[in-house]
Design a protein around this motif. Sequence first.
Motif, short mmCIF file in Angstrom:
data_model
loop_
_atom_site.label_atom_id
_atom_site.label_comp_id
_atom_site.label_asym_id
_atom_site.label_seq_id
_atom_site.Cartn_x
_atom_site.Cartn_y
_atom_site.Cartn_z
N ARG A 2 99.51 0.73 -95.16
CA ARG A 2 99.66 2.04 -95.81
C ARG A 2 98.45 2.32 -96.70
N ARG A 3 98.06 1.34 -97.48
CA ARG A 3 96.91 1.51 -98.38
C ARG A 3 95.62 1.71 -97.60
N LYS B 250 95.22 5.19 -96.36
CA LYS B 250 94.74 6.09 -97.41
C LYS B 250 93.23 5.96 -97.59
N ALA C 142 91.52 7.64 -94.68
CA ALA C 142 91.55 9.10 -94.81
C ALA C 142 90.40 9.60 -95.68
N GLY D 182 90.98 13.91 -100.32
CA GLY D 182 91.51 12.64 -99.82
C GLY D 182 92.94 12.50 -100.25
N PRO D 183 93.48 11.32 -100.06
CA PRO D 183 94.90 11.14 -100.39
C PRO D 183 95.15 11.32 -101.87
N ARG D 184 96.26 11.91 -102.19
CA ARG D 184 96.67 12.11 -103.57
C ARG D 184 97.65 10.99 -103.95
N THR E 157 100.85 9.02 -104.90
CA THR E 157 102.26 9.30 -104.67
C THR E 157 103.10 8.88 -105.85
#
Length: 161
Positions: free
Chosen positions: A137-138, A141, A144, A153-155, A157
Amino acid sequence: MRIGLAADHGGFDMKQGMLAALENAGHTVVDYGAVVLDQTDDYPDFVVPLAKALAKGEVDRGLAFCSSGVGASIAANKVSGVRAALIHDTFSAHQGVEDDDMNLLCLGSQVVGNALARELAQVFLRAVFSGGERHRRRLAKVAALECAPAGDGPRPTKFHE
């Protein structure tokens, strides 16, 4: 294992010693230079071709050397698919692979000695990515970010106050 090496003048001697040690250990080594000691060379000229080869799967892992290891790490991480880190200790050498799928180890010849550099390389090369869900998962991110325009990019969570 097929291992790529790269160094500028600052890491040249350490790279040469590592090349011999890795070949003696049975690895196939691809040397991306420098092939001669030249005090005027620049680390991106060697580290970037190694990083590109790593991203294309031409080598399984990479080791990059400069005086501090910082420049090599910065340059390598500009190549999509490369997860390079400057490492000074054995825990980070294996944990970086196990949790973060690190594929390029950066070393500073003026920071670590030759014996420690060989030990760090051995630990790095023996380590295996765990593939755990939280680690994948990391990494998704992080991947991305490689495709996102600057600043995007990823925000997060989760927020900590």
